[in-house]
Scaffold this motif. Sequence first.
Motif, PDB file in Angstrom:
ATOM      1  N   PHE A 135       0.840  -1.202   0.000  1.00 51.69           N
ATOM      2  CA  PHE A 135       0.000   0.000   0.000  1.00 51.69           C
ATOM      3  C   PHE A 135       0.876   1.253   0.000  1.00 51.69           C
ATOM      4  O   PHE A 135       0.604   2.213  -0.728  1.00 51.69           O
ATOM      5  N   LEU A 136       1.938   1.233   0.796  1.00 56.14           N
ATOM      6  CA  LEU A 136       2.861   2.372   0.810  1.00 56.14           C
ATOM      7  C   LEU A 136       3.493   2.571  -0.557  1.00 56.14           C
ATOM      8  O   LEU A 136       3.613   3.708  -1.040  1.00 56.14           O
ATOM      9  N   TYR A 137       3.878   1.473  -1.183  1.00 54.14           N
ATOM     10  CA  TYR A 137       4.474   1.551  -2.519  1.00 54.14           C
ATOM     11  C   TYR A 137       3.554   2.291  -3.486  1.00 54.14           C
ATOM     12  O   TYR A 137       3.990   3.169  -4.230  1.00 54.14           O
ATOM     13  N   TYR A 138       2.271   1.960  -3.459  1.00 55.73           N
ATOM     14  CA  TYR A 138       1.327   2.652  -4.348  1.00 55.73           C
ATOM     15  C   TYR A 138       1.086   4.095  -3.892  1.00 55.73           C
ATOM     16  O   TYR A 138       0.934   4.996  -4.723  1.00 55.73           O
ATOM     17  N   SER A 139       1.056   4.322  -2.589  1.00 56.31           N
ATOM     18  CA  SER A 139       0.843   5.688  -2.092  1.00 56.31           C
ATOM     19  C   SER A 139       1.935   6.639  -2.574  1.00 56.31           C
ATOM     20  O   SER A 139       1.670   7.795  -2.907  1.00 56.31           O
ATOM     21  N   LEU A 140       3.162   6.125  -2.618  1.00 57.57           N
ATOM     22  CA  LEU A 140       4.274   6.965  -3.058  1.00 57.57           C
ATOM     23  C   LEU A 140       4.208   7.259  -4.558  1.00 57.57           C
ATOM     24  O   LEU A 140       4.890   8.162  -5.046  1.00 57.57           O
ATOM     25  N   GLN A 141       3.386   6.516  -5.308  1.00 54.10           N
ATOM     26  CA  GLN A 141       3.223   6.766  -6.734  1.00 54.10           C
ATOM     27  C   GLN A 141       2.083   7.717  -7.046  1.00 54.10           C
ATOM     28  O   GLN A 141       1.924   8.151  -8.192  1.00 54.10           O
ATOM     29  N   SER A 142       1.260   8.035  -6.063  1.00 51.62           N
ATOM     30  CA  SER A 142       0.096   8.877  -6.327  1.00 51.62           C
ATOM     31  C   SER A 142       0.527  10.266  -6.783  1.00 51.62           C
ATOM     32  O   SER A 142       1.595  10.768  -6.423  1.00 51.62           O
ATOM     33  N   ARG A 427      -3.351   4.896 -15.308  1.00 47.58           N
ATOM     34  CA  ARG A 427      -2.760   4.087 -14.234  1.00 47.58           C
ATOM     35  C   ARG A 427      -2.501   4.950 -13.002  1.00 47.58           C
ATOM     36  O   ARG A 427      -2.857   4.587 -11.876  1.00 47.58           O
ATOM     37  N   THR A 428      -1.872   6.108 -13.223  1.00 45.61           N
ATOM     38  CA  THR A 428      -1.570   7.010 -12.112  1.00 45.61           C
ATOM     39  C   THR A 428      -2.846   7.530 -11.459  1.00 45.61           C
ATOM     40  O   THR A 428      -2.935   7.618 -10.225  1.00 45.61           O
ATOM     41  N   ALA A 429      -3.843   7.886 -12.284  1.00 43.64           N
ATOM     42  CA  ALA A 429      -5.107   8.390 -11.743  1.00 43.64           C
ATOM     43  C   ALA A 429      -5.816   7.331 -10.913  1.00 43.64           C
ATOM     44  O   ALA A 429      -6.393   7.628  -9.855  1.00 43.64           O
ATOM     45  N   LEU A 430      -5.782   6.071 -11.378  1.00 47.72           N
ATOM     46  CA  LEU A 430      -6.412   4.976 -10.644  1.00 47.72           C
ATOM     47  C   LEU A 430      -5.721   4.762  -9.303  1.00 47.72           C
ATOM     48  O   LEU A 430      -6.387   4.616  -8.262  1.00 47.72           O
ATOM     49  N   ILE A 431      -4.388   4.741  -9.319  1.00 51.17           N
ATOM     50  CA  ILE A 431      -3.631   4.579  -8.073  1.00 51.17           C
ATOM     51  C   ILE A 431      -3.951   5.722  -7.113  1.00 51.17           C
ATOM     52  O   ILE A 431      -4.223   5.501  -5.926  1.00 51.17           O
ATOM     53  N   SER A 432      -3.929   6.941  -7.632  1.00 54.27           N
ATOM     54  CA  SER A 432      -4.172   8.120  -6.795  1.00 54.27           C
ATOM     55  C   SER A 432      -5.559   8.064  -6.166  1.00 54.27           C
ATOM     56  O   SER A 432      -5.726   8.362  -4.970  1.00 54.27           O
ATOM     57  N   ALA A 433      -6.557   7.675  -6.959  1.00 53.41           N
ATOM     58  CA  ALA A 433      -7.929   7.610  -6.444  1.00 53.41           C
ATOM     59  C   ALA A 433      -8.068   6.539  -5.367  1.00 53.41           C
ATOM     60  O   ALA A 433      -8.760   6.737  -4.356  1.00 53.41           O
ATOM     61  N   ALA A 434      -7.398   5.398  -5.568  1.00 56.90           N
ATOM     62  CA  ALA A 434      -7.534   4.287  -4.623  1.00 56.90           C
ATOM     63  C   ALA A 434      -6.844   4.574  -3.291  1.00 56.90           C
ATOM     64  O   ALA A 434      -7.408   4.313  -2.222  1.00 56.90           O
ATOM     65  N   VAL A 435      -5.618   5.106  -3.332  1.00 58.50           N
ATOM     66  CA  VAL A 435      -4.846   5.273  -2.092  1.00 58.50           C
ATOM     67  C   VAL A 435      -5.261   6.516  -1.310  1.00 58.50           C
ATOM     68  O   VAL A 435      -4.833   6.691  -0.165  1.00 58.50           O
ATOM     69  N   THR A 436      -6.087   7.364  -1.893  1.00 59.20           N
ATOM     70  CA  THR A 436      -6.579   8.538  -1.156  1.00 59.20           C
ATOM     71  C   THR A 436      -8.067   8.426  -0.860  1.00 59.20           C
ATOM     72  O   THR A 436      -8.669   9.369  -0.343  1.00 59.20           O
ATOM     73  N   GLY A 437      -8.657   7.267  -1.200  1.00 55.98           N
ATOM     74  CA  GLY A 437     -10.047   7.035  -0.837  1.00 55.98           C
ATOM     75  C   GLY A 437     -11.073   7.709  -1.718  1.00 55.98           C
ATOM     76  O   GLY A 437     -12.244   7.830  -1.340  1.00 55.98           O
TER      77      GLY A 437
END
Length: 446
Positions: A135-142, A427-437
């Motif tokens: 989860f942290l790995y994806y958070s750092l990509q947001s 991809r970036t938008a999906l990650i950003s949306a998921a890790v920020t709720g």
Amino acid sequence: MMRPYPKYKDSGIEWLGEIPEHWKLARLKRLANVRASNVDKLTVETQKRVLLCNYVDVYKNERITREIPFMSASATKDQIETFELKAGDVLMTKDSETPNDIGIPAYVPSELAGVVCGYHLSLIRPKCRMLFGSFLYYSLQSEFTRAYFCNEASGVTRFGLGKYSIDNTPIAEPPVEEQEAIAQFLDSETAKIDELIGKQARLIELSQEKRQALISQAVTKGLNSKVLLKDSGIDWLGAIPEHWTTPSVFARYHAVLGKMLDEKQLTGNHPIPYLRNADVNWDRINIADLPVFDIKPDEVGRFSLRTGDVLICEGGAGIGQTAIWQGELDHCAFQKALHRLRPWSNDEEPRFFYYCMRNVVETGVVLAGGTATIPHLTGEQLRKYRFPKPPLKEQKQIAEYLDRETTKIDLLIEKAKKAIELMKEHRTALISAAVTGKIDVRGACQ
């Protein structure tokens, strides 16, 4: 279509906005231990041998596994205890020449005994039951965290993130079970996107191979498949049409290097814009925001350009890249890092010569001389090369054919590149949306 969470609250950070009501907002230091590595690439005989996970390994790989060919190095006992890779670790670039390359993360899915985190990287080890490493790995990509890193990076010619900035990175913190669900969802969805990106990348690769084969065939064998051939006497070239010749470049073109830049001699009395190595790419010349230097009246003929001149990069990453000056500016000169070739006679078609250069550079026929770190295509080397020379009419026919056919291929390549760019943005938008709720992915992988 992913739905939002039922209820939200203000995160207290303007650029992050609202987060789900049951989430927390934390600084990274509360959820993980951050350590900047001090293990360099040197091997010291008195230290223990290790495998080093270095900057490039993290920059080019999303997952750090045994399949990566780590370099050999050495480390002290304390360094090994501190920086040996454990399951769930996240490694991150902390220094770079550009802010955009800072904060690039990679995840360590399983323990890697004997592999340590190298210099210019930070090792982030999540605290048990507080932060899920993936989860942290994806958070750092947001996109939100990326913006934070770019804002926090300091430097002029080299940029870096200090420990304080990394420690205080804002992290939207769901319950750890939810973190794991989000990570699993993103593992699944990004794998699908990455597969599509890979297919487009393969299409680009195949198209480039097709273009190269098309150019090579046309400039070495011509357009008539039934023409009689003869041995060219040149190993890399092989057989050519029997009516073609292979004179040296010096017999066909007057080749000169540009003017050496000497700031001490800049007077401003005879200013003229000039091209640098970086301004010349394959079939493209940049004329925007060119610098200016002095060209004395008696130097104009030697260092100025006129329509039809062939420009070739003398060194650097683009060694051999070629373009033709089309008179884009009324007056323009060129720096020493460029060769200018001007035909001796009217039986030369510069476009044909351009394709000859592209063929020999991209197939590795033109090899770099000089040092390994700063390769050069010297004037002496260039003038000695022998390329095919058909009659002028045939040169023009081949050039027109290649212009037409390579344009079709280039359009296909550009379309594929645009598709990749859009998929990466998604991809970036999906990650950003998921890790920020912004979207609720709970149950999406069930």
